[in-house]
Design an enzyme around this catalytic site. Structure first.
Site, PDB file in Angstrom:
ATOM      1  N   CYS A 146       2.625   8.230  -5.045  1.00 39.75           N
ATOM      2  CA  CYS A 146       2.056   7.793  -6.317  1.00 39.75           C
ATOM      3  C   CYS A 146       1.791   8.967  -7.232  1.00 39.75           C
ATOM      4  O   CYS A 146       1.770   8.824  -8.443  1.00 39.75           O
ATOM      5  CB  CYS A 146       0.765   7.032  -6.083  1.00 39.75           C
ATOM      6  SG  CYS A 146       0.601   6.423  -4.428  1.00 39.75           S
ATOM      7  N   ASN A 187      -3.007  10.399   4.359  1.00 39.84           N
ATOM      8  CA  ASN A 187      -1.573  10.217   4.138  1.00 39.84           C
ATOM      9  C   ASN A 187      -0.850  11.483   3.688  1.00 39.84           C
ATOM     10  O   ASN A 187       0.358  11.571   3.795  1.00 39.84           O
ATOM     11  CB  ASN A 187      -1.339   9.103   3.114  1.00 39.84           C
ATOM     12  CG  ASN A 187      -2.213   9.242   1.894  1.00 39.84           C
ATOM     13  OD1 ASN A 187      -3.442   9.268   1.995  1.00 39.84           O
ATOM     14  ND2 ASN A 187      -1.613   9.353   0.730  1.00 39.84           N
TER      15      ASN A 187
HETATM   16  C1  LIG Z   1       0.481   3.560   1.679  1.00 43.21           C
HETATM   17  C2  LIG Z   1      -0.988   3.636   1.712  1.00 43.21           C
HETATM   18  C3  LIG Z   1      -1.778   2.670   1.067  1.00 43.21           C
HETATM   19  C4  LIG Z   1      -1.176   1.570   0.220  1.00 43.21           C
HETATM   20  O1  LIG Z   1      -0.533   0.594   0.996  1.00 43.21           O
HETATM   21  P1  LIG Z   1       0.515  -0.377   0.265  1.00 43.21           P
HETATM   22  O2  LIG Z   1       0.863  -1.380   1.329  1.00 43.21           O
HETATM   23  O3  LIG Z   1       1.673   0.451  -0.129  1.00 43.21           O
HETATM   24  O4  LIG Z   1      -0.186  -1.018  -0.872  1.00 43.21           O
HETATM   25  C5  LIG Z   1      -3.143   2.776   1.174  1.00 43.21           C
HETATM   26  N1  LIG Z   1      -3.719   3.755   1.881  1.00 43.21           N
HETATM   27  C6  LIG Z   1      -2.994   4.695   2.539  1.00 43.21           C
HETATM   28  C7  LIG Z   1      -3.699   5.740   3.325  1.00 43.21           C
HETATM   29  C8  LIG Z   1      -1.613   4.674   2.464  1.00 43.21           C
HETATM   30  O5  LIG Z   1      -0.907   5.604   3.082  1.00 43.21           O
END
Ligand SMILES: *Cc1c(COP(=O)(O)O)cnc(C)c1O
Length: 396
Positions: free
Chosen positions: A326, A152
């Site tokens: 985060c 991400n």
């Molecule tokens: C955004 C994200 C999450 C968390 O997903 P949510 O639906 O916001 O809880 C987990 N893993 C990755 C790689 C992400 O980008």
């Protein structure tokens, strides 16, 4: 009012109007509980069931292998914790990577406190997992490998097929956090030997607070949320019917035009990468140039504080991020940037821009200009940069 340039699509995306429209009847006319016997519950039940079929088909999975959750984090927590519990008799060793999302990393830390052992595999300077290190880490008591599909922060796409093959050869379960990859690229759970896969609606133009976990038939994974018999007794709680319907519609829209969207995003991404690399001195593109999400741009700028850059971009109406949402707000540099070997001070000066096909080339021009101007301005106020330039001038 100033036009907003939204370049934070890895944090969340705009809900597609078609998804909103598909959801509306389930707030108003068809608000019945899918578990009810009477016919008012039936249309909700049917909507959930066809959403499940649609999502299963996008992965080459069976519909009874899709379990709806409250998002990506819940799916990750469930996959790891429930597998750890169910397979504790076989062993208590888990393998993951150093660049996972916190939904996986913090869950691993939780399991370590509960007596499990976790091996964190490193990545190379481009952020690709070291396969030899992964294979060497597999032991007779290894029960699970969890490696994300795509990162991400720096957008690197991992060798999922190869990891799946390794896991299969050693008889170990393989979970992948595909939150950034699902509905952005083709994924086949069978061909890739994926045992479990997490996805989240709001990362592909669906609503927030809804996601799913794919669990391959035959895996002994327990319920994570205890209560009623929803989701075939494995995830209690009245189904988020509107969320499920909206997410499925968003998935359908995405898969209908996967290639076209990828092509558009790559054009915008590559424009930004080219302009910034050519016009801003002392910068570094983070992540692999080729094995990279079509929407991801991530740069580090020497002598720059990422937070200041974000604030100044915000003043120009540009939404960006420095690391994952985060971690913004904390002073620790991103664990992903440290894992690819960046020193703290360079990791601190990083910028993530994640485009969508709704962005335009004009917005990219304005963004490139703004980044260039802000970096120059911030550097002109930096004593470190002044010293650096003076020393360069003296040929040191
Ligand atoms: C955004 C994200 C999450 C968390 O997903 P949510 O639906 O916001 O809880 C987990 N893993 C990755 C790689 C992400 O980008």
């Amino acid at each position: 009012m100033k036009e907003l340039i939204y370049l934070d699509n890895a944090a969340t995306t705009r809900t597609a109007p078609e998804a909103v429209e598909a959801m509306l009847p389930y707030f108003t006319e068809s608000y019945g509980n899918p578990s009810s016997i009477y016919s008012a519950g039936e249309s909700a039940r049917e909507a959930v069931s066809s959403a499940r079929e649609l999502i299963a088909s996008t992965l080459g999975a069976k519909s009874n292998e899709i379990y709806f959750t409250g998002g990506g984090s819940e799916a990750d927590n469930w996959a790891l914790i429930a597998t750890a519990e169910a397979y504790a008799c076989k062993g208590k060793h888990i393998i993951t990577s150093a660049i996972e999302h916190h939904a996986v990393l913090h869950t691993c830390q939780y399991l370590e406190k509960k007596g499990y052992e976790v091996t964190y595999i490193g990545v190379d300077e481009n952020g690709i997992i070291k396969l030899e290190e992964l294979e060497k880490a597999i032991r007779p008591d290894t029960i699970l490998i969890s490696v994300m599909f795509a990162n991400n922060e720096i957008g690197t796409i991992q060798p999922i097929r190869e990891i799946g093959a390794l896991a299969k050869a050693h008889g170990v379960l393989f979970h992948t956090d595909a939150v950034q990859a699902y509905a952005h690229m083709p994924i086949r759970v069978d061909e890739m030997n994926i045992s479990m896969l997490s996805a989240s609606g709001h990362k592909f133009n669906g609503p927030k607070g809804i996601g799913f976990l794919y669990i391959r038939t035959g895996i002994r994974i327990r319920s994570f949320i205890h209560g009623g018999q929803q989701e075939r007794g494995r995830r209690a709680g009245t189904e988020n019917v509107t969320g499920i319907v909206g997410m499925a519609r968003a998935a359908q829209l995405a898969f209908d035009r996967l290639e076209e969207r990828e092509r558009k995003e790559k054009e915008l991404r590559d424009y930004l990468i080219r302009r910034i690399s050519e016009e801003v001195p002392y910068c570094r593109l983070n992540g692999d140039r080729e094995k990279r999400l079509s929407n991801n741009v991530n740069f580090s700028f020497r002598f720059i504080e990422g937070e200041s850059l974000l604030i100044m971009l915000d003043m120009k109406g540009i939404c960006a991020s420095s690391g994952s949402a985060c971690t913004s707000g904390s002073l620790d540099p991103s664990h992903v940037l440290l894992a690819i070997g960046l020193p703290h001070e360079i990791a601190h000066g990083s910028l993530r821009l994640t485009v969508s096909e709704e962005n335009t080339l004009e917005e990219m021009e304005k963004t490139a200009e703004s980044v260039k101007e802000i970096v120059e301005k911030l550097r002109s106020m930096s004593p470190l940069y002044e010293d650096f330039v003076r020393e360069q001038g003296r040929g040191i």
